[in-house]
Design a protein around this motif. Structure first.
Motif, PDB file in Angstrom:
ATOM      1  N   PRO A 132       0.837  -1.199   0.000  1.00 44.64           N
ATOM      2  CA  PRO A 132       0.000   0.000   0.000  1.00 44.64           C
ATOM      3  C   PRO A 132       0.872   1.249   0.000  1.00 44.64           C
ATOM      4  CG  PRO A 132      -0.664  -1.517   1.737  1.00 44.64           C
ATOM      5  CD  PRO A 132       0.618  -2.033   1.177  1.00 44.64           C
ATOM      6  N   TYR A 133       0.442   2.256  -0.740  1.00 50.09           N
ATOM      7  CA  TYR A 133       1.152   3.532  -0.755  1.00 50.09           C
ATOM      8  C   TYR A 133       0.394   4.523   0.118  1.00 50.09           C
ATOM      9  CZ  TYR A 133       2.990   7.983  -2.416  1.00 50.09           C
ATOM     10  OH  TYR A 133       3.508   9.244  -2.473  1.00 50.09           O
ATOM     11  N   ARG A 134      -0.675   5.073  -0.381  1.00 46.87           N
ATOM     12  CA  ARG A 134      -1.563   5.924   0.408  1.00 46.87           C
ATOM     13  C   ARG A 134      -2.847   6.153  -0.377  1.00 46.87           C
ATOM     14  NH1 ARG A 134       0.990  12.027   0.433  1.00 46.87           N
ATOM     15  NH2 ARG A 134      -0.137  12.697  -1.389  1.00 46.87           N
ATOM     16  N   ARG A 189       0.348   2.381  -8.597  1.00 45.89           N
ATOM     17  CA  ARG A 189      -0.861   2.091  -9.370  1.00 45.89           C
ATOM     18  C   ARG A 189      -2.117   2.596  -8.663  1.00 45.89           C
ATOM     19  NH1 ARG A 189      -3.742  -2.598  -8.887  1.00 45.89           N
ATOM     20  NH2 ARG A 189      -1.962  -3.577  -7.878  1.00 45.89           N
ATOM     21  N   PHE A 190      -3.005   3.178  -9.467  1.00 44.04           N
ATOM     22  CA  PHE A 190      -4.357   3.516  -9.050  1.00 44.04           C
ATOM     23  C   PHE A 190      -5.220   2.325  -9.464  1.00 44.04           C
ATOM     24  CE2 PHE A 190      -2.576   7.693  -9.569  1.00 44.04           C
ATOM     25  CZ  PHE A 190      -3.362   8.596  -8.873  1.00 44.04           C
ATOM     26  N   PRO A 191      -5.519   1.393  -8.572  1.00 47.74           N
ATOM     27  CA  PRO A 191      -6.239   0.192  -8.994  1.00 47.74           C
ATOM     28  C   PRO A 191      -7.666   0.454  -9.471  1.00 47.74           C
ATOM     29  CG  PRO A 191      -5.921   0.180  -6.619  1.00 47.74           C
ATOM     30  CD  PRO A 191      -5.179   1.359  -7.156  1.00 47.74           C
ATOM     31  N   ASP A 192      -8.257   1.560  -9.058  1.00 47.70           N
ATOM     32  CA  ASP A 192      -9.652   1.831  -9.409  1.00 47.70           C
ATOM     33  C   ASP A 192      -9.806   2.990 -10.371  1.00 47.70           C
ATOM     34  OD1 ASP A 192     -10.471  -0.207  -7.655  1.00 47.70           O
ATOM     35  OD2 ASP A 192     -10.378   1.174  -5.964  1.00 47.70           O
ATOM     36  N   ILE A 205      -1.236   1.720  -4.708  1.00 49.31           N
ATOM     37  CA  ILE A 205      -0.350   0.592  -4.430  1.00 49.31           C
ATOM     38  C   ILE A 205       0.984   0.799  -5.132  1.00 49.31           C
ATOM     39  CG2 ILE A 205      -0.017  -1.890  -4.788  1.00 49.31           C
ATOM     40  CD1 ILE A 205      -3.143  -2.059  -4.810  1.00 49.31           C
ATOM     41  N   THR A 206       2.072   0.650  -4.378  1.00 50.67           N
ATOM     42  CA  THR A 206       3.391   0.649  -5.004  1.00 50.67           C
ATOM     43  C   THR A 206       3.602  -0.762  -5.535  1.00 50.67           C
ATOM     44  OG1 THR A 206       4.203   2.306  -3.440  1.00 50.67           O
ATOM     45  CG2 THR A 206       5.858   1.075  -4.693  1.00 50.67           C
ATOM     46  N   ASP A 207       3.630  -0.873  -6.861  1.00 57.08           N
ATOM     47  CA  ASP A 207       3.732  -2.181  -7.514  1.00 57.08           C
ATOM     48  C   ASP A 207       5.161  -2.655  -7.686  1.00 57.08           C
ATOM     49  OD1 ASP A 207       1.133  -3.015  -7.913  1.00 57.08           O
ATOM     50  OD2 ASP A 207       0.956  -2.124  -9.899  1.00 57.08           O
TER      51      ASP A 207
END
Length: 136
Positions: free
Chosen positions: A43-45, A65-68, A49-51
């Motif tokens: 998790p980043y914030r 990454r912005f997953p949504d 997510i830091t991939d």
């Protein structure tokens, strides 16, 4: 003749290796990537997510990454993404205090955070050079 070829090869090899860049920086980057990579994805914030982390020239690139989110969403709400970019440009200075990255900065390297959508398309990137961090 053989000695001449050996000397020519040795000189050419040394010149090529010298052109490969700062060995201290490359080693510092490799160590940082190895350590950070063991913790990823993480998790980043704010749901990001830091991939991954990789080396690109003198910089370490952290892919976040912005997953949504998608590029279409960013285009529909440019003010939100502009504000996020500005916030991240200020927040990246936090990595100056990261002890793991100190050898990278000391060798002249920098850090980039690359923000991508759920499909990997780049929203934006923020960068921090070694000169942006105060010397210890």
């Amino acid at each position: 003749m053989r000695n001449t070829l050996i000397l020519l090869f040795a000189g050419t090899s040394a010149a090529l290796l010298a052109g490969c860049g700062n060995g201290t920086l490359v080693e510092a980057q490799r160590e940082a990537i190895a350590t950070l990579g063991q913790q990823l994805p993480a998790p980043y914030r704010d749901g990001l997510i830091t991939d991954s982390v990789h080396r690109h020239g003198d910089d370490l690139v952290m892919v976040i990454r912005f997953p949504d989110a998608t590029m279409a969403m960013a285009k529909a709400k440019p003010d939100i993404f502009s504000a996020l970019r500005q916030d991240e440009q200020e927040a990246i200075r936090e990595v100056c205090a990261e002890p793991l990255l100190a050898p990278v900065y000391a060798a002249g390297g920098g850090v980039r955070r690359r923000f991508v959508d759920a499909n990997g398309a780049v929203f934006f990137e923020v960068a921090l050079s070694a000169s942006d961090c105060p010397s210890p």
